[in-house]
Design a protein around this motif. Structure first.
Motif, PDB file in Angstrom:
ATOM      1  N   HIS A  24      25.097 -25.331  52.522  1.00 13.73           N
ATOM      2  CA  HIS A  24      25.140 -25.731  51.112  1.00 13.73           C
ATOM      3  C   HIS A  24      23.736 -25.581  50.547  1.00 13.73           C
ATOM      4  O   HIS A  24      22.837 -26.347  50.906  1.00 13.73           O
ATOM      5  CB  HIS A  24      25.625 -27.182  50.980  1.00 13.73           C
ATOM      6  N   GLU A  25      23.538 -24.601  49.681  1.00 14.91           N
ATOM      7  CA  GLU A  25      22.211 -24.329  49.136  1.00 14.91           C
ATOM      8  C   GLU A  25      21.783 -25.356  48.102  1.00 14.91           C
ATOM      9  O   GLU A  25      20.595 -25.643  47.969  1.00 14.91           O
ATOM     10  CB  GLU A  25      22.181 -22.937  48.519  1.00 14.91           C
ATOM     11  N   ALA A  26      22.722 -25.927  47.371  1.00 20.59           N
ATOM     12  CA  ALA A  26      22.394 -26.888  46.310  1.00 20.59           C
ATOM     13  C   ALA A  26      23.375 -28.061  46.357  1.00 20.59           C
ATOM     14  O   ALA A  26      24.222 -28.208  45.481  1.00 20.59           O
ATOM     15  CB  ALA A  26      22.427 -26.208  44.957  1.00 20.59           C
ATOM     16  N   PRO A  27      23.251 -28.926  47.395  1.00 18.24           N
ATOM     17  CA  PRO A  27      24.173 -30.073  47.468  1.00 18.24           C
ATOM     18  C   PRO A  27      24.019 -30.973  46.243  1.00 18.24           C
ATOM     19  O   PRO A  27      22.900 -31.235  45.802  1.00 18.24           O
ATOM     20  CB  PRO A  27      23.762 -30.793  48.754  1.00 18.24           C
ATOM     21  N   VAL A  28      25.131 -31.414  45.693  1.00 20.69           N
ATOM     22  CA  VAL A  28      25.110 -32.119  44.412  1.00 20.69           C
ATOM     23  C   VAL A  28      24.418 -33.483  44.473  1.00 20.69           C
ATOM     24  O   VAL A  28      23.903 -33.946  43.457  1.00 20.69           O
ATOM     25  CB  VAL A  28      26.531 -32.269  43.822  1.00 20.69           C
ATOM     26  N   TRP A  29      24.398 -34.148  45.619  1.00 27.18           N
ATOM     27  CA  TRP A  29      23.725 -35.451  45.744  1.00 27.18           C
ATOM     28  C   TRP A  29      22.500 -35.356  46.646  1.00 27.18           C
ATOM     29  O   TRP A  29      22.091 -36.321  47.275  1.00 27.18           O
ATOM     30  CB  TRP A  29      24.669 -36.497  46.311  1.00 27.18           C
TER      31      TRP A  29
END
Length: 166
Positions: A13-18
């Motif tokens: 996951h390159e840009a995890p939301v949390w």
């Protein structure tokens, strides 16, 4: 992002939301979900009791997990147990190749933004959308309905199957 090393495909996951400064990563073997030779790297943060971690990304492949669920890791650093569900769901959409003239990905991105939902993309063809409340989902479904009917997009709920560890 996906990379294959020695016959094992790792999904990250390159840009995890949390994602925050206290996040850490753990691997999840996807073999129990009929995805032999694949591992998903999930972002976590420690919560409550020692050894309990909250999922900080929206799973692309793991079944039975969603953003905010609490899991445990084993001694090897792999996720092996679901402790508590967050009440959220994840909708996953895969866009097939070749792309049709009526590509709905831009409309989907706009609808997700307008609805105030969180999402993560794995490349430009696979999206996982956090669903804290089903009432916000109709515009999302409307965006991709034509492609789903035409066979150029496929969707599933991450909770279509229960979480299972090897």
């Amino acid at each position: 992002m996906q990379v294959t090393i020695d016959g094992v495909t790792y999904v990250s996951h390159e840009a995890p939301v949390w994602r925050d400064e206290k996040s850490l990563m753990a691997m999840l073997d996807l073999a129990p979900f009929d995805l032999q030779g694949m591992r998903e790297q999930l972002w976590l943060r420690q919560v409550g009791v020692e050894g309990n971690y909250e999922v900080c990304c929206i799973p692309f492949y793991a079944y039975g997990l969603a953003l905010g669920d609490v899991v445990q890791k084993n001694e090897s650093g792999n996720i092996d147990r679901l402790i508590r569900k967050s009440g959220r769901r994840a909708l996953r959409i895969l866009f097939a190749e070749p792309r049709p003239l009526s590509d709905s990905r831009s409309a989907l991105r706009r609808a997700v933004h307008i609805a105030g939902l969180l999402s993560e993309w794995n490349g430009d063809r696979h999206v996982a959308i956090d669903v804290p409340n089903l009432s916000a989902m109709q515009p999302i479904f409307d965006c991709v309905q034509g492609e789903i009917q035409g066979g150029t997009a496929f969707w599933e709920w991450s909770d279509a199957r229960e979480f299972n560890s090897p």
